[in-house]
Write a protein that holds these residues in place. Structure first.
Motif, mmCIF file in Angstrom:
data_model
loop_
_atom_site.group_PDB
_atom_site.id
_atom_site.type_symbol
_atom_site.label_atom_id
_atom_site.label_comp_id
_atom_site.label_asym_id
_atom_site.label_seq_id
_atom_site.Cartn_x
_atom_site.Cartn_y
_atom_site.Cartn_z
ATOM 1 N N MET A 179 0.808 -1.205 0.000
ATOM 2 C CA MET A 179 0.000 0.000 0.000
ATOM 3 C C MET A 179 0.850 1.266 0.000
ATOM 4 N N SER A 180 2.161 1.124 0.014
ATOM 5 C CA SER A 180 3.032 2.288 0.022
ATOM 6 C C SER A 180 3.977 2.256 -1.154
ATOM 7 N N ASP A 181 4.725 3.370 -1.338
ATOM 8 C CA ASP A 181 5.647 3.404 -2.458
ATOM 9 C C ASP A 181 6.918 2.642 -2.143
ATOM 10 N N HIS A 182 6.919 1.871 -1.067
ATOM 11 C CA HIS A 182 8.045 0.989 -0.771
ATOM 12 C C HIS A 182 7.766 -0.425 -1.271
ATOM 13 N N ASN A 183 6.539 -0.772 -1.419
ATOM 14 C CA ASN A 183 6.198 -2.144 -1.784
ATOM 15 C C ASN A 183 6.174 -2.308 -3.285
ATOM 16 N N ASP A 184 6.934 -3.272 -3.784
ATOM 17 C CA ASP A 184 7.053 -3.458 -5.217
ATOM 18 C C ASP A 184 6.161 -4.596 -5.665
ATOM 19 N N ALA B 146 12.618 1.607 8.763
ATOM 20 C CA ALA B 146 13.401 0.760 9.661
ATOM 21 C C ALA B 146 12.775 0.598 11.041
ATOM 22 N N ASP B 147 12.070 1.608 11.502
ATOM 23 C CA ASP B 147 11.477 1.588 12.840
ATOM 24 C C ASP B 147 10.012 1.987 12.722
ATOM 25 N N SER B 148 9.289 1.250 11.889
ATOM 26 C CA SER B 148 7.948 1.641 11.474
ATOM 27 C C SER B 148 6.974 1.808 12.626
ATOM 28 N N ASP C 188 -3.865 -1.179 18.204
ATOM 29 C CA ASP C 188 -2.580 -1.859 18.050
ATOM 30 C C ASP C 188 -2.548 -2.759 16.819
ATOM 31 N N ALA C 189 -3.661 -3.429 16.524
ATOM 32 C CA ALA C 189 -3.687 -4.345 15.389
ATOM 33 C C ALA C 189 -3.514 -3.591 14.073
ATOM 34 N N ARG C 190 -4.207 -2.467 13.945
ATOM 35 C CA ARG C 190 -4.102 -1.671 12.726
ATOM 36 C C ARG C 190 -2.698 -1.089 12.587
ATOM 37 N N LEU C 191 -2.135 -0.619 13.697
ATOM 38 C CA LEU C 191 -0.787 -0.061 13.649
ATOM 39 C C LEU C 191 0.221 -1.126 13.238
ATOM 40 N N ALA C 192 0.087 -2.322 13.784
ATOM 41 C CA ALA C 192 1.002 -3.417 13.435
ATOM 42 C C ALA C 192 0.869 -3.789 11.962
ATOM 43 N N ALA D 266 2.621 -1.067 9.973
ATOM 44 C CA ALA D 266 4.068 -1.161 10.136
ATOM 45 C C ALA D 266 4.652 -2.294 9.303
ATOM 46 N N ALA D 267 3.938 -3.403 9.234
ATOM 47 C CA ALA D 267 4.417 -4.562 8.477
ATOM 48 C C ALA D 267 4.430 -4.305 6.979
#
Length: 400
Positions: free
Chosen positions: A1-6, A326-328, A345-349, A352-353
């Protein structure tokens, strides 16, 4: 969902690789969009009148809507602002612009009424024109505020004069229209908080705070080596896309997207000499030096703003792209706390993943080019917590 995921599992491309055919093809602009956006561009006063009519139609629905602590995400293009927008726009309390809102950005209430009857449910996600792995639909969040700003301010994209807007800027018609527009979006999306991505808002923070004293700013910064590699990659893609699809050049002007392409324009934060130098470097094909000096110009201006304006500094959270990868979890907690948005917490995790370093390209600078980037950007990068000697390395941040 981000511009980091290819989404592509092939070998990463370098910043010097030619754009893919699919990426270039994505610059095609539908005829109806070209015509409607063209009318708005040629008749801004007419578009504003339609927007005011739209507000009157929506009057009852927005009567009790208030703009409370709007959230503004900003930074130089390719610094992670889209990622931050997607994270925050996914919150249930948040309303934002979406791809579906363009071209009739001035009349969101009537347009939404129309789409409710005409929209299809079988839409498939497609990679956006940036060729960065982000797949979007018409419901995905996007930046369209600039369309409104350009209708009320004529100088915002003129490199020959400062593009800053300060606390002393006065434009009552815009302030009212803008507030009405946000309240309509809150009603349409059934939200209580507004979030906007706008790279040009980087030079408008005091003005935005004069409109909304409780505004929150989320400001993205990125290791200049990786950042410049991404900027160069995008410039090549946009040039190729606009040459292959001439309508794309008009389209990008109409949405207020001058960061890349055949009509690339640097933001002028009040230093015309440095802007002219950058333009000359780009015109001479010296992309690496030009982007390096532009990176230093923009983030020097931001650092000066934060150091010199206590109110803006208090309202701002600087997000380092690398730290977010690195420290999402820790940084996301800071992000939501800064924006005063509750998240479980579940949504944040889960969020972050989903964050990791980019895998769809990599820098391809020679040692000499890397040295040039570090020399030009290093002093500015140090102001944002980077170790100038480690720029471009896996961990360019100081231990602090």
């Amino acid at each position: 969902m981000s511009d980091h995921n290819d989404d592509h599992q092939n070998t990463p491309r370098t910043a010097r690789s030619a754009p893919s055919e699919a990426a270039v093809a994505s610059f095609a602009v539908p005829g109806w969009m070209h015509r409607v956006a063209g009318w708005q561009e040629r008749h801004p006063r007419g578009a504003i009148r339609l927007g005011n009519f739209d507000t009157r139609i929506a009057a009852e629905a927005i009567e009790d809507r208030q703009v409370v602590a709007p959230i503004y995400i900003s930074g130089v293009a390719r610094s992670g602002t889209t990622m931050l927008l997607e994270l925050l726009a996914g919150h249930t309390a948040v309303a934002s612009h979406r791809y579906r809102d363009f071209p009739p950005v001035f009349t969101p209430w009537l347009w939404d009424r129309w789409l409710a009857r005409a929209a299809r449910d079988d839409e498939a996600a497609a990679e956006r024109a940036h060729g960065d792995g982000i797949r979007v639909t018409s419901q995905s969040p996007e930046a369209f505020e600039e369309v409104l700003w350009m209708a009320f301010f004529s100088h915002l994209h003129d490199p020959r004069q400062t593009n800053r807007l300060g606390r002393d800027t006065e434009n009552a018609p815009f302030a009212q229209f803008y507030d009405d527009h946000i309240r309509k979006l809150l009603a349409i999306r059934d939200g209580t908080r507004y979030v906007a991505k706008g790279n040009y808002n980087l030079m408008r923070l005091p003005y935005l705070q004069s409109l909304y004293a409780d505004a929150r700013f989320v400001l993205a910064v990125r290791d200049p080596v990786w950042h410049i590699a991404s900027l160069i990659k995008q410039q090549r893609l946009f040039e190729a896309g606009e040459k292959a699809h001439p309508r794309a050049l008009d389209h990008l002007r109409r949405v207020g997207h001058f960061e890349f392409g055949l009509d690339r324009r640097p933001i002028n934060p009040g230093d015309e000499a440095r802007v002219e130098q950058i333009e000359a470097l780009w015109a001479d094909g010296r992309e690496i030096e030009g982007w390096s000096r532009y990176w230093a110009l923009m983030y020097d201006a931001l650092a000066d703003e934060l150091a010199g304006d206590a109110a803006v500094n208090e309202a701002a959270l600087v997000v380092q792209y690398e730290a977010l990868c690195a420290d999402s979890a820790s940084l996301l907690q800071r992000l939501y706390a800064h924006c005063d948005l509750a998240i479980d917490d579940a949504r944040l995790a889960e969020q972050a993943a989903s964050l990791n370093a980019p895998a769809y390209y990599e820098p391809a600078f020679t040692p000499e080019e890397l040295g040039q980037i570090r020399e030009i950007t290093g002093p500015t990068a140090a102001r944002f917590g980077y170790d100038p000697a480690r720029l471009g390395e896996p961990d360019p941040l100081r231990a602090s």
